[in-house]
Write an enzyme that holds these catalytic residues in place. Structure first.
Site, PDB file in Angstrom:
ATOM      1  CG  HIS A   1      26.869  48.362  33.288  1.00  0.00           C
ATOM      2  ND1 HIS A   1      26.914  49.342  34.251  1.00  0.00           N
ATOM      3  CD2 HIS A   1      26.266  47.280  33.858  1.00  0.00           C
ATOM      4  CE1 HIS A   1      26.385  48.874  35.384  1.00  0.00           C
ATOM      5  NE2 HIS A   1      25.992  47.639  35.166  1.00  0.00           N
TER       6      HIS A   1
ATOM      7  NE  ARG B   1      63.822  49.265  39.238  1.00  0.00           N
ATOM      8  CZ  ARG B   1      62.847  49.438  38.332  1.00  0.00           C
ATOM      9  NH1 ARG B   1      63.141  49.784  37.068  1.00  0.00           N
ATOM     10  NH2 ARG B   1      61.588  49.278  38.664  1.00  0.00           N
TER      11      ARG B   1
ATOM     12  N   PRO C   1      42.030  42.950  31.762  1.00  0.00           N
ATOM     13  CG  PRO C   1      40.479  43.347  30.076  1.00  0.00           C
ATOM     14  CD  PRO C   1      40.833  43.742  31.478  1.00  0.00           C
ATOM     15  CD  GLU C   2      48.014  40.025  32.715  1.00  0.00           C
ATOM     16  OE1 GLU C   2      49.093  39.816  32.142  1.00  0.00           O
ATOM     17  OE2 GLU C   2      47.779  39.618  33.865  1.00  0.00           O
TER      18      GLU C   2
ATOM     19  NE  ARG D   1      34.708  45.146  38.604  1.00  0.00           N
ATOM     20  CZ  ARG D   1      35.616  44.259  38.971  1.00  0.00           C
ATOM     21  NH1 ARG D   1      36.877  44.636  39.123  1.00  0.00           N
ATOM     22  NH2 ARG D   1      35.290  43.006  39.188  1.00  0.00           N
TER      23      ARG D   1
END
Length: 269
Positions: free
Chosen positions: A90, A150, A2-3, A109
């Site tokens: 889970h 950069r 998820p962002e 996970r």
């Protein structure tokens, strides 16, 4: 994973259930997640919940003594269910609320995290984070300073949480396409004109994703179980080899920083 928009949607989804509630107790069926769930989390009994906030991709449940920090990891999601709802395989962590409901963390996970931040302290994971992308601190001057020296690809710099938090892979792809910037371009070669286009595009893209409920990811659902809908509007992510929506040429897909990167070699410079 998820962002930021998905995490913000989760925050908005669970907040109404936690506001003005007391945390009765924390039940941990599995404490070995990405990191061991600390004793301080388990010790929080009968505490008022002051607020639910977000920092980057971390959710913070604020209590008088400090904050319970939640991170969804690769596959974690939160749901609010009645306290007598049987736990599934889970369902690792329950936060029992005075309303008789439970905030439950499910994480197949176990890459998620439940951590503790004492009042007045900043957890090491949060200490060096860059500005929030929707805040005033994330501005043109900040981008110019961050990009100036950069050599790394601009997409990788955008995904660096020391530069700005929460601009993950999906939204970096989308924002760079909308701004017409090649993701492989060295950050220091991005012009001020391009940066001036990129800044509002990042904010607009994330805001739109949050508004529409977060992007639909395989392991993500909102607190009410409904998926996000922003995936319908993705212009490049997941569309490698398909026609560009602007020029019609095939989109290019490469691996950059071990992440899928999709762009239009014609429209992005």
């Amino acid at each position: 994973m998820p962002e930021l928009p998905e995490v913000e949607v989760s925050r908005q989804g669970i907040s109404p259930y936690l506001d003005n509630q007391r945390l009765v107790k924390v039940v941990a069926r599995q404490r070995q997640l990405r990191w061991w769930v600390p004793d301080e989390v388990i010790a929080q009994l009968d505490q008022p919940i002051l607020s639910v906030t977000r920092r980057a991709k971390y959710l913070l449940i604020q209590l008088p003594a400090g904050d319970i920090i939640l991170h969804l990891g690769m596959s974690g999601h939160l749901k609010v269910v009645p306290a007598d709802t049987p736990a599934t395989k889970h369902d690792h962590i329950d936060l029992l609320l005075s309303s008789g409901k439970v905030l439950r963390l499910n994480d197949t996970r176990r890459f998620g995290a439940v951590l503790w931040q004492a009042k007045g302290e900043v957890h090491p994971l949060l200490a060096s984070l860059g500005p929030e992308p929707l805040s005033d601190r994330f501005n043109l001057a900040h981008l110019q300073a961050a990009f100036a020296k950069r050599n790394s690809a601009v997409k990788l710099v955008l995904m660096d949480n020391h530069v700005v938090v929460g601009v993950g892979n999906i939204y970096a792809n989308e924002a760079l396409f909308k701004a017409g910037i090649l993701p492989t371009k060295p950050a220091k070669q991005v012009t001020d004109t391009q940066l001036a286009r990129l800044l509002p595009v990042i904010k607009e893209t994330l805001t739109a994703a949050i508004k529409q409920g977060g992007t639909t990811l395989k392991d993500f659902s909102q607190a009410d179980g409904k998926p996000g809908y922003f995936a319908q509007q993705l212009l490049v992510y997941g569309r490698g080899g398909q026609p560009c929506v602007s020029c019609g040429k095939d989109l290019t897909e490469i691996r950059l920083g071990q992440r899928s990167t999709v762009f239009c070699a014609s429209c992005q410079q």
